[in-house]
Design a protein around this motif. Structure first.
Motif, mmCIF file in Angstrom:
data_model
loop_
_atom_site.group_PDB
_atom_site.id
_atom_site.type_symbol
_atom_site.label_atom_id
_atom_site.label_comp_id
_atom_site.label_asym_id
_atom_site.label_seq_id
_atom_site.Cartn_x
_atom_site.Cartn_y
_atom_site.Cartn_z
ATOM 1 N N ALA A 37 0.829 -1.209 0.000
ATOM 2 C CA ALA A 37 0.000 0.000 0.000
ATOM 3 C C ALA A 37 0.864 1.259 0.000
ATOM 4 C CB ALA A 37 -0.930 -0.007 1.204
ATOM 5 N N ARG A 38 2.089 1.154 0.502
ATOM 6 C CA ARG A 38 2.987 2.310 0.543
ATOM 7 C C ARG A 38 3.820 2.460 -0.731
ATOM 8 N NH1 ARG A 38 3.695 0.136 5.749
ATOM 9 N NH2 ARG A 38 5.717 -0.708 5.132
ATOM 10 N N LEU A 39 3.805 1.463 -1.597
ATOM 11 C CA LEU A 39 4.567 1.542 -2.850
ATOM 12 C C LEU A 39 3.918 2.545 -3.799
ATOM 13 C CD1 LEU A 39 5.264 -2.222 -3.670
ATOM 14 C CD2 LEU A 39 6.892 -0.533 -2.835
ATOM 15 N N PRO A 40 4.706 3.096 -4.732
ATOM 16 C CA PRO A 40 4.111 3.945 -5.769
ATOM 17 C C PRO A 40 3.075 3.137 -6.560
ATOM 18 C CG PRO A 40 6.508 4.138 -5.792
ATOM 19 C CD PRO A 40 6.155 3.042 -4.837
ATOM 20 N N PRO A 41 2.028 3.789 -7.053
ATOM 21 C CA PRO A 41 0.950 3.055 -7.730
ATOM 22 C C PRO A 41 1.412 2.181 -8.898
ATOM 23 C CG PRO A 41 0.315 5.332 -7.349
ATOM 24 C CD PRO A 41 1.740 5.211 -6.946
ATOM 25 N N ASP A 42 2.389 2.645 -9.696
ATOM 26 C CA ASP A 42 2.825 1.837 -10.829
ATOM 27 C C ASP A 42 3.519 0.556 -10.371
ATOM 28 O OD1 ASP A 42 4.975 3.430 -9.912
ATOM 29 O OD2 ASP A 42 6.024 3.227 -11.828
ATOM 30 N N GLN A 43 4.252 0.625 -9.251
ATOM 31 C CA GLN A 43 4.905 -0.570 -8.735
ATOM 32 C C GLN A 43 3.894 -1.531 -8.107
ATOM 33 O OE1 GLN A 43 8.093 0.573 -6.106
ATOM 34 N NE2 GLN A 43 9.371 1.321 -7.800
ATOM 35 N N ALA A 44 2.951 -0.992 -7.360
ATOM 36 C CA ALA A 44 1.927 -1.849 -6.743
ATOM 37 C C ALA A 44 1.089 -2.532 -7.828
ATOM 38 C CB ALA A 44 1.036 -1.026 -5.832
ATOM 39 N N GLU A 45 0.787 -1.801 -8.884
ATOM 40 C CA GLU A 45 -0.030 -2.363 -9.955
ATOM 41 C C GLU A 45 0.683 -3.513 -10.654
ATOM 42 O OE1 GLU A 45 -2.733 -0.631 -13.556
ATOM 43 O OE2 GLU A 45 -0.780 0.318 -13.247
ATOM 44 N N ILE A 46 1.961 -3.343 -10.962
ATOM 45 C CA ILE A 46 2.697 -4.389 -11.667
ATOM 46 C C ILE A 46 2.897 -5.606 -10.772
ATOM 47 C CG2 ILE A 46 5.052 -3.615 -11.194
ATOM 48 C CD1 ILE A 46 3.774 -4.916 -14.518
ATOM 49 N N LEU A 47 3.123 -5.389 -9.473
ATOM 50 C CA LEU A 47 3.224 -6.525 -8.542
ATOM 51 C C LEU A 47 1.911 -7.300 -8.479
ATOM 52 C CD1 LEU A 47 5.239 -5.183 -5.478
ATOM 53 C CD2 LEU A 47 5.799 -7.162 -6.863
ATOM 54 N N THR A 48 0.812 -6.568 -8.451
ATOM 55 C CA THR A 48 -0.492 -7.219 -8.395
ATOM 56 C C THR A 48 -0.736 -8.054 -9.643
ATOM 57 O OG1 THR A 48 -1.372 -5.451 -7.018
ATOM 58 C CG2 THR A 48 -2.973 -6.823 -8.183
ATOM 59 N N LEU A 49 -0.458 -7.483 -10.805
ATOM 60 C CA LEU A 49 -0.729 -8.203 -12.057
ATOM 61 C C LEU A 49 0.126 -9.464 -12.202
ATOM 62 C CD1 LEU A 49 -1.102 -5.268 -14.590
ATOM 63 C CD2 LEU A 49 -2.900 -6.783 -13.757
ATOM 64 N N VAL A 50 1.426 -9.326 -11.940
ATOM 65 C CA VAL A 50 2.335 -10.443 -12.187
ATOM 66 C C VAL A 50 2.387 -11.415 -11.015
ATOM 67 C CG1 VAL A 50 4.730 -11.077 -12.678
ATOM 68 C CG2 VAL A 50 3.707 -9.103 -13.821
ATOM 69 N N CYS A 51 2.539 -10.902 -9.794
ATOM 70 C CA CYS A 51 2.769 -11.782 -8.651
ATOM 71 C C CYS A 51 1.492 -12.307 -8.002
ATOM 72 C CB CYS A 51 3.607 -11.058 -7.607
ATOM 73 S SG CYS A 51 5.227 -10.574 -8.232
ATOM 74 N N ILE A 52 0.415 -11.554 -8.084
ATOM 75 C CA ILE A 52 -0.826 -12.000 -7.452
ATOM 76 C C ILE A 52 -1.773 -12.614 -8.469
ATOM 77 C CG2 ILE A 52 -2.860 -11.278 -6.134
ATOM 78 C CD1 ILE A 52 -1.054 -9.136 -4.833
ATOM 79 N N GLU A 53 -1.967 -11.907 -9.585
ATOM 80 C CA GLU A 53 -2.901 -12.396 -10.607
ATOM 81 C C GLU A 53 -2.264 -13.424 -11.538
ATOM 82 O OE1 GLU A 53 -6.049 -11.863 -10.462
ATOM 83 O OE2 GLU A 53 -5.821 -10.464 -8.809
ATOM 84 N N GLY A 54 -0.936 -13.534 -11.530
ATOM 85 C CA GLY A 54 -0.261 -14.562 -12.306
ATOM 86 C C GLY A 54 -0.123 -14.276 -13.785
ATOM 87 N N LEU A 55 -0.220 -13.022 -14.200
ATOM 88 C CA LEU A 55 -0.052 -12.694 -15.608
ATOM 89 C C LEU A 55 1.418 -12.796 -15.989
ATOM 90 C CD1 LEU A 55 -2.945 -11.571 -15.277
ATOM 91 C CD2 LEU A 55 -2.251 -9.651 -16.679
ATOM 92 N N SER A 56 1.660 -13.168 -17.230
ATOM 93 C CA SER A 56 3.028 -13.178 -17.734
ATOM 94 C C SER A 56 3.455 -11.741 -17.968
ATOM 95 C CB SER A 56 3.105 -13.958 -19.049
ATOM 96 O OG SER A 56 2.425 -13.245 -20.073
ATOM 97 N N TYR A 57 4.746 -11.542 -18.220
ATOM 98 C CA TYR A 57 5.225 -10.188 -18.497
ATOM 99 C C TYR A 57 4.524 -9.630 -19.736
ATOM 100 C CZ TYR A 57 9.077 -11.305 -15.303
ATOM 101 O OH TYR A 57 9.826 -11.664 -14.214
ATOM 102 N N ALA A 58 4.377 -10.469 -20.756
ATOM 103 C CA ALA A 58 3.743 -10.019 -21.995
ATOM 104 C C ALA A 58 2.285 -9.635 -21.745
ATOM 105 C CB ALA A 58 3.839 -11.110 -23.054
ATOM 106 N N GLU A 59 1.588 -10.431 -20.959
ATOM 107 C CA GLU A 59 0.189 -10.137 -20.661
ATOM 108 C C GLU A 59 0.071 -8.845 -19.848
ATOM 109 O OE1 GLU A 59 -1.602 -14.692 -20.486
ATOM 110 O OE2 GLU A 59 -0.652 -13.835 -18.722
ATOM 111 N N ALA A 60 0.956 -8.684 -18.884
ATOM 112 C CA ALA A 60 0.934 -7.465 -18.079
ATOM 113 C C ALA A 60 1.261 -6.251 -18.954
ATOM 114 C CB ALA A 60 1.928 -7.567 -16.923
ATOM 115 N N ALA A 61 2.204 -6.420 -19.874
ATOM 116 C CA ALA A 61 2.552 -5.329 -20.791
ATOM 117 C C ALA A 61 1.355 -4.947 -21.643
ATOM 118 C CB ALA A 61 3.728 -5.742 -21.677
ATOM 119 N N GLU A 62 0.609 -5.947 -22.075
ATOM 120 C CA GLU A 62 -0.579 -5.685 -22.884
ATOM 121 C C GLU A 62 -1.649 -4.964 -22.061
ATOM 122 O OE1 GLU A 62 -4.020 -8.298 -25.068
ATOM 123 O OE2 GLU A 62 -1.985 -9.076 -25.112
ATOM 124 N N VAL A 63 -1.847 -5.402 -20.834
ATOM 125 C CA VAL A 63 -2.845 -4.782 -19.958
ATOM 126 C C VAL A 63 -2.489 -3.319 -19.690
ATOM 127 C CG1 VAL A 63 -3.756 -4.765 -17.599
ATOM 128 C CG2 VAL A 63 -3.599 -6.917 -18.847
#
Length: 163
Positions: free
Chosen positions: A111-137
């Motif tokens: 919650a204390r991370l910058p929004p862009d870092q929190a968002e990318i962590l959520t997409l890749v590490c929590i939601e399980g998206l690949s780098y390519a999928e996260a890049a597309e999102v």
């Protein structure tokens, strides 16, 4: 999706199954790969160049899905069904408490991370998206996603006192 595309897709299903089986070496995973391939092909049918053959395009989708699946399995670790192995359920109250405290600390640090870092962590590490999928999102290049994720992981580790 037009009828000709659908007919061609159905006609190529046996070829996709064979290729998926050669990659996955397990019938259940091969069927999953074929399903993912068909879903992605239908979703992206409008982006396909009709001048090119359909078969290589489908095989590329299937191969990418296999790579994504393999990476995801490596990062997830071994999956165990607790209904088949009830003896593996943890009853250690200390471990459960420590896990809950670590989860709370991680959530607070995220919650204390910058929004862009929190968002990318959520997409890749929590939601399980690949780098390519996260890049597309996110509408970013894959390299940008990878560098943001690296910075986010380091910041999270520092916030948790792991690094």
């Amino acid at each position: 999706m037009d009828a000709a595309f659908g007919d061609a897709l159905v006609r190529l299903l046996p070829n996709l199954r064979r290729y998926a089986l050669s990659l996955a070496r397990r019938p259940d995973l091969a069927e999953d790969l074929v399903q993912i391939t068909v879903e992605r092909a239908i979703a992206h049918a409008g982006t396909r160049d009709p001048a090119q053959r359909l078969e290589p395009w489908l095989f590329r989708i299937l191969r990418n899905a296999f790579i994504d699946m393999t990476r995801r399995q490596r990062s997830e670790g071994t999956r165990v069904d607790v209904t088949e192995n009830p003896d593996i359920l943890s009853t250690d109250g200390t471990a459960v408490t420590e896990a809950r405290l670590m989860l709370q600390a991680t959530q607070a640090a995220m919650a204390r991370l910058p929004p862009d870092q929190a968002e990318i962590l959520t997409l890749v590490c929590i939601e399980g998206l690949s780098y390519a999928e996260a890049a597309e999102v996110l509408g970013l290049p894959k390299g940008t996603v990878m560098s943001r994720l690296s910075r986010a992981r380091l910041a999270l580790a520092e916030a948790l006192g792991i690094k």
